[in-house]
Design an enzyme around this catalytic site. Structure first.
Site, PDB file in Angstrom:
ATOM      1  N   ASP A   1      88.127 100.668-141.270  1.00 47.28           N
ATOM      2  CA  ASP A   1      88.475 101.857-142.051  1.00 47.28           C
ATOM      3  C   ASP A   1      88.601 103.022-141.059  1.00 47.28           C
ATOM      4  O   ASP A   1      87.631 103.407-140.416  1.00 47.28           O
ATOM      5  CB  ASP A   1      87.388 102.134-143.084  1.00 47.28           C
TER       6      ASP A   1
ATOM      7  N   LYS B   1      93.341 113.649-144.458  1.00 47.10           N
ATOM      8  CA  LYS B   1      92.349 114.310-143.607  1.00 47.10           C
ATOM      9  C   LYS B   1      93.038 114.837-142.354  1.00 47.10           C
ATOM     10  O   LYS B   1      93.767 115.823-142.404  1.00 47.10           O
ATOM     11  CB  LYS B   1      91.217 113.345-143.285  1.00 47.10           C
TER      12      LYS B   1
END
Length: 410
Positions: free
Chosen positions: A201, A227
């Site tokens: 991840d 992000k």
């Protein structure tokens, strides 16, 4: 002017990425500092115009013709190829679409199926015990659906936990809470040595530091784009499947978009070749093309330069916190060694929630993680050293005020 204020000015003057700041919308009160890009990146200036064109012209005028004439149909792979250099991957291995959670499910079940092609006895999934909750939830469901046992272990425990029953291992490259950077190369090698498959991840590392998916032989990886990649709220995630595994990747979510003949409308399923087989349903075009526009800020930027500035920013923040903040008021949870640090700093503070609310009110935006963590993310493309010094000074003032009030009450 304090010594640290002057140091910040000098560091900003020689910052090779300083000009990138102008490519983002950073409005708000004068002196506002945005240190929450590890939750939601700032808006790149090129996005509003692109979205307006997609809505008004491509959708409003061309309508269905845009699937071919404007490249809507091929957007998931095209944008995947834009992301690929940022995570150290060659073209043709990343497809964009769906959420991180959905892609974790596809990758993890796919990894178990790959492992069982050669060893049906592999019936165990290891998952990062410190993971972001959704990864744990998905891993639990994937284990139940594949008849596997789920074993939560910390990343440092993975080498000793691996065994002949291990099918797949799901790990976070950077711990979302502490900012700890885990050793992707050595952990991936350990997983492979045990005959299992590694799923990573990358939500808190892509766009902040080098990943090296191809160089380190990672099997499958997933990540979000809202992000450090600044794709916008809810922007689509991505799935990486290493090139030599693609013809064996058996997605648990076969959809018409991943069919070899999507418009053949056949009742039998035949997976497409390459990364396309990671697709499921119709792409979410509006958010996907906003992401494509956002990725334009990476033109002329290397991940290595971003990493160098990230480390300099976090080093300077820790220096300022050490100088300004009253002793004993915070504890740094983020590792100090560069090899173990992502692009954020997490500080433990007994009254973290109220402190962060007051910081946000005065224009220093970080975030709070239950029960006692102040989290500050440093996005090198738009955060400067003066921002860092200002944030640390504001934190110190808030904590000094709280300390004085507590002493007065006593």
């Amino acid at each position: 002017m304090s010594e640290l204020t002057e140091k910040a000015r000098k560091l900003d003057a020689v910052d090779e990425l300083a000009a990138k700041r102008a490519e983002f919308v950073l409005g708000g009160p004068e002196g506002a500092v945005y240190l929450d890009g590890n939750s939601l990146g700032a808006l790149p200036v090129g996005v509003p115009g692109r979205v307006a064109d997609v809505v008004a012209r491509q959708w409003g005028e061309l309508r269905i013709r845009s699937w071919t004439e404007e490249g809507w149909w091929t957007a998931p792979e095209r944008i995947g190829d834009r992301i690929a250099p940022l995570v150290g991957a060659a073209a043709g291995q990343i497809v964009v679409g769906d959420s991180t959670s959905v892609n974790v499910f596809k990758a993890l079940v796919g990894a178990v199926r790959l492992a069982r092609e050669t060893d049906a006895g592999r019936d165990e999934i290891l998952v990062d015990a410190t993971t972001f909750p959704t990864d744990g939830y998905i891993a639990g469901s994937a284990a139940r659906m594949t008849g596997c046992t789920l074993r939560p272990v910390t990343p440092s425990e993975v080498p000793d936990a691996l065994g002949e029953r291990t099918a797949a291992v799901l790990l976070n490259h950077v711990d979302y809470r502490t900012g700890r950077l885990h050793d992707l190369p050595s952990l991936t090698a350990a997983v492979h040595a045990a005959g299992a498959y590694a799923v990573w991840d990358l939500c808190h590392s892509a766009g902040a530091l080098p990943v090296g998916l191809d160089a380190h032989g990672v099997d499958l990886a997933v990540g979000c784009t809202y992000k450090y990649l600044n794709g916008g709220p809810g922007s689509p995630a991505y799935l990486y499947v290493r090139a030599d595994l693609q013809d064996r990747f058996d997605s648990p979510l076969p959809g018409w978009n991943s069919h070899a003949e999507p418009f053949g409308m056949r009742s039998d399923y035949e997976p497409a070749e390459g990364a396309v087989r990671g697709r499921v349903g119709t792409p979410d075009i509006l958010s996907m093309l906003a992401l494509e526009a956002a990725l334009g800020v990476w033109d002329g930027v290397t991940v290595e330069a971003v990493r160098a500035k990230s480390l300099a920013l976090t080093d300077f923040f820790l220096e300022c916190v050490g100088e300004y903040v009253p002793e004993g008021r915070v504890e740094c949870l983020t590792p100090l060694p560069h090899a173990e640090r992502g692009s954020q700093v997490a500080l433990r503070c007994v009254d973290a929630g109220p402190v962060m609310r007051r910081l946000i009110e005065r224009g220093v935006v970080g975030d709070f993680r239950h029960p006692d963590v102040l989290r500050f993310g440093f996005t090198p493309l738009y955060v400067g050293f003066a921002d860092v010094e200002r944030a640390a000074r504001a934190l110190a003032e808030e904590l000094s005020g709280a300390t004085a009030q507590q002493s007065h009450r006593v």
